[in-house]
Design a protein around this motif. Sequence first.
Motif, PDB file in Angstrom:
ATOM      1  N   ILE A  12       0.872  -1.168   0.000  1.00  0.00           N
ATOM      2  CA  ILE A  12       0.000   0.000   0.000  1.00  0.00           C
ATOM      3  C   ILE A  12       0.910   1.219   0.000  1.00  0.00           C
ATOM      4  O   ILE A  12       1.924   1.253   0.708  1.00  0.00           O
ATOM      5  CB  ILE A  12      -0.984   0.018   1.184  1.00  0.00           C
ATOM      6  N   VAL A  13       0.561   2.226  -0.814  1.00  0.00           N
ATOM      7  CA  VAL A  13       1.463   3.373  -0.995  1.00  0.00           C
ATOM      8  C   VAL A  13       0.674   4.663  -1.126  1.00  0.00           C
ATOM      9  O   VAL A  13      -0.511   4.665  -1.469  1.00  0.00           O
ATOM     10  CB  VAL A  13       2.337   3.195  -2.263  1.00  0.00           C
ATOM     11  N   LYS A  14       1.389   5.749  -0.867  1.00  0.00           N
ATOM     12  CA  LYS A  14       0.905   7.093  -1.188  1.00  0.00           C
ATOM     13  C   LYS A  14       2.117   8.011  -1.285  1.00  0.00           C
ATOM     14  O   LYS A  14       2.871   8.156  -0.318  1.00  0.00           O
ATOM     15  CB  LYS A  14      -0.080   7.617  -0.136  1.00  0.00           C
ATOM     16  N   GLY A  40      -3.969   7.472  -2.947  1.00  0.00           N
ATOM     17  CA  GLY A  40      -4.132   8.870  -3.344  1.00  0.00           C
ATOM     18  C   GLY A  40      -2.861   9.588  -3.738  1.00  0.00           C
ATOM     19  O   GLY A  40      -2.727  10.790  -3.471  1.00  0.00           O
ATOM     20  N   SER A  41      -1.941   8.896  -4.385  1.00  0.00           N
ATOM     21  CA  SER A  41      -0.676   9.531  -4.774  1.00  0.00           C
ATOM     22  C   SER A  41      -0.909  10.660  -5.781  1.00  0.00           C
ATOM     23  O   SER A  41      -1.721  10.535  -6.703  1.00  0.00           O
ATOM     24  CB  SER A  41       0.271   8.501  -5.390  1.00  0.00           C
ATOM     25  N   THR A  42      -0.147  11.744  -5.601  1.00  0.00           N
ATOM     26  CA  THR A  42      -0.186  12.863  -6.545  1.00  0.00           C
ATOM     27  C   THR A  42       1.165  13.062  -7.215  1.00  0.00           C
ATOM     28  O   THR A  42       1.335  14.007  -7.990  1.00  0.00           O
ATOM     29  CB  THR A  42      -0.610  14.154  -5.822  1.00  0.00           C
ATOM     30  N   ASP A  43       2.127  12.205  -6.902  1.00  0.00           N
ATOM     31  CA  ASP A  43       3.435  12.270  -7.561  1.00  0.00           C
ATOM     32  C   ASP A  43       3.522  11.144  -8.593  1.00  0.00           C
ATOM     33  O   ASP A  43       2.503  10.671  -9.082  1.00  0.00           O
ATOM     34  CB  ASP A  43       4.570  12.196  -6.520  1.00  0.00           C
ATOM     35  N   TYR A  57      -4.160  -0.410  -7.964  1.00  0.00           N
ATOM     36  CA  TYR A  57      -5.572  -0.344  -7.594  1.00  0.00           C
ATOM     37  C   TYR A  57      -5.802   0.873  -6.701  1.00  0.00           C
ATOM     38  O   TYR A  57      -5.295   0.924  -5.572  1.00  0.00           O
ATOM     39  CB  TYR A  57      -6.000  -1.620  -6.867  1.00  0.00           C
ATOM     40  N   PRO A  58      -6.566   1.872  -7.191  1.00  0.00           N
ATOM     41  CA  PRO A  58      -6.882   3.032  -6.348  1.00  0.00           C
ATOM     42  C   PRO A  58      -7.733   2.610  -5.157  1.00  0.00           C
ATOM     43  O   PRO A  58      -8.554   1.696  -5.267  1.00  0.00           O
ATOM     44  CB  PRO A  58      -7.671   3.957  -7.283  1.00  0.00           C
ATOM     45  N   TYR A  59      -7.529   3.303  -4.043  1.00  0.00           N
ATOM     46  CA  TYR A  59      -8.267   2.939  -2.828  1.00  0.00           C
ATOM     47  C   TYR A  59      -8.521   4.194  -2.013  1.00  0.00           C
ATOM     48  O   TYR A  59      -7.604   4.999  -1.775  1.00  0.00           O
ATOM     49  CB  TYR A  59      -7.447   1.934  -2.014  1.00  0.00           C
ATOM     50  N   GLN A  60      -9.754   4.351  -1.569  1.00  0.00           N
ATOM     51  CA  GLN A  60     -10.106   5.490  -0.722  1.00  0.00           C
ATOM     52  C   GLN A  60      -9.628   5.224   0.699  1.00  0.00           C
ATOM     53  O   GLN A  60     -10.137   4.306   1.368  1.00  0.00           O
ATOM     54  CB  GLN A  60     -11.632   5.711  -0.733  1.00  0.00           C
ATOM     55  N   TRP A  61      -8.676   5.997   1.163  1.00  0.00           N
ATOM     56  CA  TRP A  61      -8.083   5.788   2.478  1.00  0.00           C
ATOM     57  C   TRP A  61      -9.133   5.906   3.576  1.00  0.00           C
ATOM     58  O   TRP A  61      -9.915   6.861   3.608  1.00  0.00           O
ATOM     59  CB  TRP A  61      -6.963   6.792   2.705  1.00  0.00           C
TER      60      TRP A  61
END
Length: 355
Positions: A12-14, A40-43, A57-61
Motif C-alpha cells: 500500500i502506498v501514497k 491517493g498519490s499525486t506524484d 488499484y486506487p483505494y479510498q483511504w
Amino acid sequence: MNDLPSITLCMIVKNEAKMIDRCLNSVNGIVNEIIIVDTGSTDSTKEIGENHGARIYPYQWSNNFSEARNYGLSYATGDWILWLDADEELDETDKNNLPKILGDTKANILALPVLNYHGLTEPVDKNHLFLIYQPRLFRNHLSIKFINRIHENVHLPENIDQFIENISVSIHHYGYLKQITDEKHKGRRNLRLLEIELSEPSHSPWIEYHIASEYYRNNQYEKAFMYVNQAIVAFIQKGLMPPSLLYKLKYAILIETNSLDGAWPSIEKAILLYPDYVDLHFYKGYILYEKKEYVESLESFEKCLELGENNTKYLILKGVGTFKAWHYKGLCLEHLGRTAEAQAAFECEENSLLY
C-alpha cells in the motif's frame, strides 16, 4: 521460477516516488506479481510502479492500514504473499535463497529479519539499527488477513497451523530515519490513528505501548513513560505477562532521562521475566556503570557478549551483544585498573564493528 511456488508482492502506498523504485528493484526476478494499492498519490508513484509491471488499484483511504492491505490481498493470485512497504527493500544477497526456501518449507507463515535503521538519513549507518523478526511471507488462499488499524499484524484463522518459521532473508527498513519521518509527519499520523484505537473500550494494551513509542521517538519522555506503564498494567490485568518490548522501552526511557534510581534495582525483575534478552542486560550494565559499580557492571556486559544478538524472539539494538558491550567492558576494566584487558576489549570492539 516455473517449478517453484509463485510470489505476489502486495504493497500500500501514497506519494512514495522517492523510495518505491529501490523497493521494486529489490524484488526483481523474485516475485511473479506486484499488487499496489494506492491511497491517493499525486506524484509519480503509480507510473514507477507500472514501469515495474505492477497492477495499481486506487483505494479510498479509511484510516485503517489493515483494510487497505486486505483490499490488495483480494487481487493476489500467487501461491505466497510477500508484503513490503515502499521504504523497505529485500537484501540483495539473501533474496536469491527465497524461492527455494518457499519450495521446501512446510510452514504457512515465514518471519524475516527486519533491519530498522534510525538516525540521520545520509549516509545510513549500518551499525545504527534495531533488528526484529516479523511475519512477512504467508501462503495465499488460506483466509489469512491483516488486523489492527495501525501496526497491523498477520492473523491466521483458528483452523490454520500456527507454526511460524524464521528464515534469514533480510529486509532493510529506512522508514525510521529522521529525514523520512520528518518529511512524512509519521508520528503525527500514527498518534491520530492510535488515539482512535484507544477510544475503543476493548482495545489491546499494545495500543498504549505504540503510543508510548511514538512519544519516545518524539523525545516526550514523560508521556511515553506514562503510557508504557499503562500498557504493562493492562497486560497484567488481562492475566498476561507483559511482552519484552514494554520493558525494553520502559528502561530506555529511564536511562534517557537519567532516572537511575527509578531503573535500579527494578530492572532485575524484568530480567527475571526475560533472562535471555540481551538488551535488558545491556541496560543493567549501563545503569551499574553510571552508578560506578564497575565489578557488577562488568559482569553484565560479559553476559551480553555471552548472549549475543541472534535471539529471534526479541527486538535487539545492534551492538548490545557485540561492539557496544565490548566498549563498556573495556571502560569497566579501565576503572578497575586492568589496563591490558581493557585494551584487548577495545580491540575486540573495533573488530566487531561493521564496515
